[in-house]
Design an enzyme around this catalytic site. Sequence first.
Site, PDB file in Angstrom:
ATOM      1  N   HIS A 209       0.880  -1.181   0.000  1.00  0.00           N
ATOM      2  CA  HIS A 209       0.000   0.000   0.000  1.00  0.00           C
ATOM      3  C   HIS A 209       0.916   1.230   0.000  1.00  0.00           C
ATOM      4  O   HIS A 209       2.070   1.165   0.419  1.00  0.00           O
ATOM      5  CB  HIS A 209      -0.944  -0.042   1.203  1.00  0.00           C
ATOM      6  CG  HIS A 209      -2.055  -1.043   1.003  1.00  0.00           C
ATOM      7  ND1 HIS A 209      -3.314  -0.670   0.605  1.00  0.00           N
ATOM      8  CD2 HIS A 209      -2.077  -2.391   1.106  1.00  0.00           C
ATOM      9  CE1 HIS A 209      -4.071  -1.762   0.483  1.00  0.00           C
ATOM     10  NE2 HIS A 209      -3.337  -2.824   0.780  1.00  0.00           N
ATOM     11  N   CYS A 240      -7.645  -1.478   3.657  1.00  0.00           N
ATOM     12  CA  CYS A 240      -8.399  -2.428   4.463  1.00  0.00           C
ATOM     13  C   CYS A 240      -9.259  -1.631   5.446  1.00  0.00           C
ATOM     14  O   CYS A 240      -8.719  -0.852   6.244  1.00  0.00           O
ATOM     15  CB  CYS A 240      -7.435  -3.352   5.215  1.00  0.00           C
ATOM     16  SG  CYS A 240      -8.276  -4.433   6.378  1.00  0.00           S
ATOM     17  N   ASN A 249      -3.440   0.703  -2.655  1.00  0.00           N
ATOM     18  CA  ASN A 249      -2.287  -0.077  -3.124  1.00  0.00           C
ATOM     19  C   ASN A 249      -1.461   0.783  -4.075  1.00  0.00           C
ATOM     20  O   ASN A 249      -1.949   1.757  -4.636  1.00  0.00           O
ATOM     21  CB  ASN A 249      -2.763  -1.301  -3.924  1.00  0.00           C
ATOM     22  CG  ASN A 249      -3.568  -2.263  -3.095  1.00  0.00           C
ATOM     23  OD1 ASN A 249      -4.768  -2.097  -2.929  1.00  0.00           O
ATOM     24  ND2 ASN A 249      -2.911  -3.278  -2.574  1.00  0.00           N
TER      25      ASN A 249
HETATM   26  P1  HMG Z   1     -17.718 -13.752  12.168  1.00  0.00           P
HETATM   27  O1  HMG Z   1     -18.824 -12.803  12.465  1.00  0.00           O
HETATM   28  O2  HMG Z   1     -16.790 -14.123  13.274  1.00  0.00           O
HETATM   29  O3  HMG Z   1     -18.286 -15.089  11.502  1.00  0.00           O
HETATM   30  O4  HMG Z   1     -16.904 -13.173  10.955  1.00  0.00           O
HETATM   31  P2  HMG Z   1     -19.082 -16.261  12.083  1.00  0.00           P
HETATM   32  O5  HMG Z   1     -18.465 -17.472  11.505  1.00  0.00           O
HETATM   33  O6  HMG Z   1     -19.264 -16.137  13.565  1.00  0.00           O
HETATM   34  O7  HMG Z   1     -20.525 -16.012  11.397  1.00  0.00           O
HETATM   35  C1  HMG Z   1     -21.306 -14.870  11.687  1.00  0.00           C
HETATM   36  C2  HMG Z   1     -22.235 -14.581  10.520  1.00  0.00           C
HETATM   37  O8  HMG Z   1     -21.455 -14.293   9.369  1.00  0.00           O
HETATM   38  C3  HMG Z   1     -23.139 -15.762  10.160  1.00  0.00           C
HETATM   39  O9  HMG Z   1     -24.371 -15.209   9.660  1.00  0.00           O
HETATM   40  C4  HMG Z   1     -22.386 -16.395   9.022  1.00  0.00           C
HETATM   41  O10 HMG Z   1     -23.216 -17.121   8.155  1.00  0.00           O
HETATM   42  C5  HMG Z   1     -21.843 -15.162   8.300  1.00  0.00           C
HETATM   43  P3  HMG Z   1     -25.656 -15.058  10.600  1.00  0.00           P
HETATM   44  O11 HMG Z   1     -25.911 -16.447  11.074  1.00  0.00           O
HETATM   45  O12 HMG Z   1     -25.241 -14.111  11.716  1.00  0.00           O
HETATM   46  O13 HMG Z   1     -26.657 -14.488   9.652  1.00  0.00           O
HETATM   47  N1  HMG Z   1     -20.670 -15.476   7.484  1.00  0.00           N
HETATM   48  C6  HMG Z   1     -20.580 -15.233   6.176  1.00  0.00           C
HETATM   49  N2  HMG Z   1     -21.431 -14.685   5.299  1.00  0.00           N
HETATM   50  C7  HMG Z   1     -21.004 -14.593   4.015  1.00  0.00           C
HETATM   51  N3  HMG Z   1     -19.815 -15.023   3.577  1.00  0.00           N
HETATM   52  C8  HMG Z   1     -18.943 -15.570   4.424  1.00  0.00           C
HETATM   53  C9  HMG Z   1     -19.321 -15.694   5.786  1.00  0.00           C
HETATM   54  N4  HMG Z   1     -18.703 -16.202   6.873  1.00  0.00           N
HETATM   55  C10 HMG Z   1     -19.539 -16.061   7.912  1.00  0.00           C
HETATM   56  N5  HMG Z   1     -17.757 -16.004   3.987  1.00  0.00           N
HETATM   57  C11 HMG Z   1     -15.503 -13.362   9.073  1.00  0.00           C
HETATM   58  C12 HMG Z   1     -15.760 -13.835  10.479  1.00  0.00           C
HETATM   59  C13 HMG Z   1     -14.113 -13.805   8.676  1.00  0.00           C
HETATM   60  C14 HMG Z   1     -16.523 -13.956   8.130  1.00  0.00           C
HETATM   61  C15 HMG Z   1     -15.616 -11.810   9.061  1.00  0.00           C
HETATM   62  O14 HMG Z   1     -14.781 -11.299  10.037  1.00  0.00           O
HETATM   63  C16 HMG Z   1     -15.276 -11.217   7.735  1.00  0.00           C
HETATM   64  O15 HMG Z   1     -16.003 -11.362   6.772  1.00  0.00           O
HETATM   65  N6  HMG Z   1     -14.114 -10.498   7.632  1.00  0.00           N
HETATM   66  C17 HMG Z   1     -13.642  -9.991   6.386  1.00  0.00           C
HETATM   67  C18 HMG Z   1     -12.892  -8.713   6.574  1.00  0.00           C
HETATM   68  C19 HMG Z   1     -12.299  -8.296   5.260  1.00  0.00           C
HETATM   69  O16 HMG Z   1     -12.751  -8.666   4.188  1.00  0.00           O
HETATM   70  N7  HMG Z   1     -11.254  -7.427   5.323  1.00  0.00           N
HETATM   71  C20 HMG Z   1     -10.620  -6.916   4.167  1.00  0.00           C
HETATM   72  C21 HMG Z   1      -9.835  -7.942   3.414  1.00  0.00           C
HETATM   73  S1  HMG Z   1      -8.230  -8.257   4.108  1.00  0.00           S
HETATM   74  C22 HMG Z   1      -7.215  -7.010   3.438  1.00  0.00           C
HETATM   75  O17 HMG Z   1      -7.693  -6.097   2.840  1.00  0.00           O
HETATM   76  C23 HMG Z   1      -5.721  -7.146   3.561  1.00  0.00           C
HETATM   77  C24 HMG Z   1      -5.068  -7.614   2.247  1.00  0.00           C
HETATM   78  O18 HMG Z   1      -5.364  -6.709   1.195  1.00  0.00           O
HETATM   79  C25 HMG Z   1      -3.549  -7.711   2.425  1.00  0.00           C
HETATM   80  C26 HMG Z   1      -2.934  -6.457   3.029  1.00  0.00           C
HETATM   81  O19 HMG Z   1      -3.116  -5.359   2.496  1.00  0.00           O
HETATM   82  O20 HMG Z   1      -2.256  -6.627   4.052  1.00  0.00           O
HETATM   83  C27 HMG Z   1      -5.574  -8.992   1.818  1.00  0.00           C
HETATM   84 MG    MG Z   2      -4.349  -4.861   0.809  1.00  0.00          MG
END
Ligand code: HMG
Ligand code: MG
Length: 309
Positions: A209, A240, A249
Site C-alpha cells: 500500500h 483495508c 495499493n
Molecule cells: P464472524 O462474524 O466471526 O463469523 O466473521 P461467524 O463465523 O461467527 O458467522 C457470523 C455470521 O457471518 C453468520 O451469519 C455467518 O453465516 C456469516 P448469521 O448467522 O449471523 O446471519 N458469514 C458469512 N457470510 C457470508 N460469507 C462468508 C461468511 N462467513 C460467515 N464467507 C468473518 C468472520 C471472517 C466472516 C468476518 O470477520 C469477515 O467477513 N471479515 C472480512 C474482513 C475483510 O474482508 N477485510 C478486508 C480484506 S483483508 C485485506 O484487505 C488485507 C489484504 O489486502 C492484504 C494487506 O493489504 O495486508 C488482503
Molecule cells: Mg491490501
Amino acid sequence: MKWPANVQIKEVGPRDGLQNEKAFLSTEDKIHLINLMSRTGLNYIEITSFVNPKWIPALSDSLEVAKRIERVPGVTYAALVPNLRGLDKAIEADIEEVSVFMSSSETHNQKNINKSIGDTFPVLKEVVQEAQMAGKNVRGYISTVFGCPYEGKVSVNNVIQVADKLLEMGIREISLGDTIGAASPKQVQIILENLLKRYPIDKFAMHFHDTRGTALANVLMSLEMGITTFDSSAGGLGGCPYAPGASGNVATEDLLYMLHQMGIQTGINEEKQLEAAQFIQERIGRALPSRSLQVFTGRPAPTVNEGGE
Ligand code: HMG
Ligand code: MG
C-alpha cells in the site's frame, strides 16, 4: 544492478480497491471494470471477496459480479475467501484461484477476521484442503508484515511463524502485505533476507500500500531481492477497512510505467490499463492517487512558473 526480465502483476483493484469505498459502486460498473481489465494484457485479476457482507458491504454483490463477468482465456480470476462459507460461494461462482488471508499481528487479525491467529490456522487449513479437492489453487496473504495499525512494529518471527503454517498447508504463493503502507526499502530488504534463509524466492509476492509514498521504492528493493510478482490496484484505489489510516495499493499504472521504463516486461498494455483506471475514477467521482492516471487525464495541469523565480 540485476533486475528480472519479466514481472507478473496481480491486479487487486476490484477487490482491495473497492472494498474500502464508502459509496456502493453498482454491480454493472464493477463488471465493466473487470471486463476492461481483462483486455489490458493482465493475466490475473482478483475480482472480489466472499466475506461476510456485513463486514464489507461494498462487495456484497460478489456472487453476481463473479457470475456475470466475461472470462477471457488466459486470465486467472481470483477472489478472497475467509472460511468454508466463502469458499463454497467462490466454487459456485467458478473462481479459479482463491486467496486466504490473515495477519502477522494479533490485534489486526482479531479486528479483521474476528479470530486469534491461533484460531485462524485450522479454519484456513480446512479451506485449503477443500479448495485443493475442488481443483483450486490457493494463495495466502499475510497482512501487517511491515507494521500493524494497532500494535506498531511486528517481529519478523511472527511473519515466519505464519508463513511456515501457510506453506505447510500447501499454499503455493504468499503475498506479503504492507497493509498500512509503512514499509521502507531497508525493512523490505531485512524481512526478505530473513524469509529467504528459509524459503525460495518464488514463494513470495509483494503487496504494497502506498500510504506514505514509499511503495515504488519498496518495489524496486523487492526487484533487487529477486521478487517477480507484485499486487497493485487500478488508480491506486484500496485499503483495508479494518486497518485505520490505510490507503490505496501501489497504482498499477505507476508500477507499469516504472517497470516498462526499466525494460522489464509485464505483457500489459499501459494505455488500456489507464483507460480502465480512468473509467473507475469517473465512476467513483474523485481523483485517484495514480500519478500516471493524472498525467493521462491531464490533471492536474503542470505548473509553469512565469514569474521568473
Ligand atoms: P464472524 O462474524 O466471526 O463469523 O466473521 P461467524 O463465523 O461467527 O458467522 C457470523 C455470521 O457471518 C453468520 O451469519 C455467518 O453465516 C456469516 P448469521 O448467522 O449471523 O446471519 N458469514 C458469512 N457470510 C457470508 N460469507 C462468508 C461468511 N462467513 C460467515 N464467507 C468473518 C468472520 C471472517 C466472516 C468476518 O470477520 C469477515 O467477513 N471479515 C472480512 C474482513 C475483510 O474482508 N477485510 C478486508 C480484506 S483483508 C485485506 O484487505 C488485507 C489484504 O489486502 C492484504 C494487506 O493489504 O495486508 C488482503
Ligand atoms: Mg491490501
